[in-house]
Design a protein around this motif. Structure first.
Motif, PDB file in Angstrom:
ATOM      1  N   ASN A   1     107.448 -49.241  98.742  1.00 62.91           N
ATOM      2  CA  ASN A   1     106.718 -48.124  99.568  1.00 62.91           C
ATOM      3  C   ASN A   1     105.477 -48.220  98.686  1.00 62.91           C
TER       4      ASN A   1
ATOM      5  N   ASP B   1     113.424 -47.719 106.579  1.00 65.99           N
ATOM      6  CA  ASP B   1     113.596 -47.250 105.389  1.00 65.99           C
ATOM      7  C   ASP B   1     114.555 -46.214 105.529  1.00 65.99           C
TER       8      ASP B   1
ATOM      9  N   THR C   1     107.358 -42.934 102.041  1.00 63.30           N
ATOM     10  CA  THR C   1     107.458 -43.665 103.319  1.00 63.30           C
ATOM     11  C   THR C   1     106.211 -43.694 104.438  1.00 63.30           C
TER      12      THR C   1
END
Length: 278
Positions: free
Chosen positions: A50, A130, A137
């Motif tokens: 991320n 995710d 995220t």
């Protein structure tokens, strides 16, 4: 309000970086204090891909920022765009309309299109795959998606006719609200419900990250929740029933690999299934 706009007209790159890092830090800490889900995942390991995609987003957007400035200057100079065609209004209302319209075009519309156009969905899939949604995220976007989002923002600047101060304010708010509504934090339900009438709350956006339709195709908003309510894409789901990820790409190991995620848009399209609703 004049001072705020004046600040954002010339906001230093360092300050923009501090907004990004400060937001992640704040919500990361809050996730440890009031988590929505007590999931035993390795937070630092989970954050690596991320943060990688956060970096690629910055790399894609930085050299293209001058186009936003040039487009904004042209629109203002030629009095082109929606907010330049409206009657004279108080500055606070002018700014609010500018930010809301940029949010509509640059965030809501872009997001909706990515879900409806198959090749764009395959690019956007990186964000949805995710399995442990948290504040990191928010910036998990494939470099191709960063470019797509940039194009929509550029179109929004021209349609809205926003000056650079409003654009920078919008982008700063967009970053912080995205980190906020992706954060794994638990607000009192009444508080979450109340703020979701005005802005996108954590519980509202988590519905969008449910692994099956029709919930995946709902709650597209980033800052303002009005667009989902206005265009009929608002949905609710009890948070205890939310399962993160995408049903057609269930391999968590691949979905946690930078290499695997970079290749994800080039997989063959897989038709999603629809969850049975009672």
């Amino acid at each position: 309000m004049e001072q705020i706009i004046s600040y954002f007209e010339t906001i230093p790159s360092l300050h923009r970086s501090l907004i990004l890092v400060g937001g992640i830090t704040l919500f990361w800490v809050l996730e440890g204090i009031v988590p929505l889900f007590n999931v035993p995942y390795k937070k630092w390991r989970h954050s690596v891909p991320n943060f990688f995609f956060t970096l690629t987003t910055i790399i894609v957007n930085f050299p293209l920022a001058f186009l936003l400035l040039k487009s904004s200057d042209w629109a203002v100079e030629n009095q082109f765009g929606i907010i330049n065609w409206l009657p004279e209004m108080p500055l606070w209302l002018y700014v609010l309309l500018g930010v809301m319209l940029l949010d509509l075009i640059g965030a809501y519309t872009a997001h909706w299109v990515e879900h409806k156009v198959k090749p764009l969905w395959m690019v956007h899939l990186v964000h949805h795959s995710d399995h442990n949604v948290d504040t990191t995220t928010a910036n998990r976007h494939h470099p191709l998606e960063s470019l797509i989002r940039y194009i929509f923002t550029l179109i929004g600047v021209l349609i809205v006719g926003a000056p650079i101060g409003i654009i920078m304010l919008y982008q700063s708010l967009s970053v912080v609200f995205s980190q906020f509504n992706h954060a794994n934090i638990r607000l009192p339900k009444k508080v979450d419900n109340a703020i979701s009438w005005f802005v996108v709350s954590p519980d509202m956006h988590k519905v969008h990250h449910h692994y099956q339709l029709p919930y995946t195709d709902s709650n597209y908003g980033n800052i303002f929740s009005i667009w989902d309510r206005l265009f009929g894409t608002y949905m609710t789901l009890d948070v205890k029933d939310i399962v993160y990820g995408v049903d057609t790409f269930p391999d968590e190991k691949e979905n946690s690999s930078i290499k695997g995620l970079l290749k994800q848009p080039f997989h063959k399209y897989r038709r999603p299934t629809t969850e049975n609703q009672l």
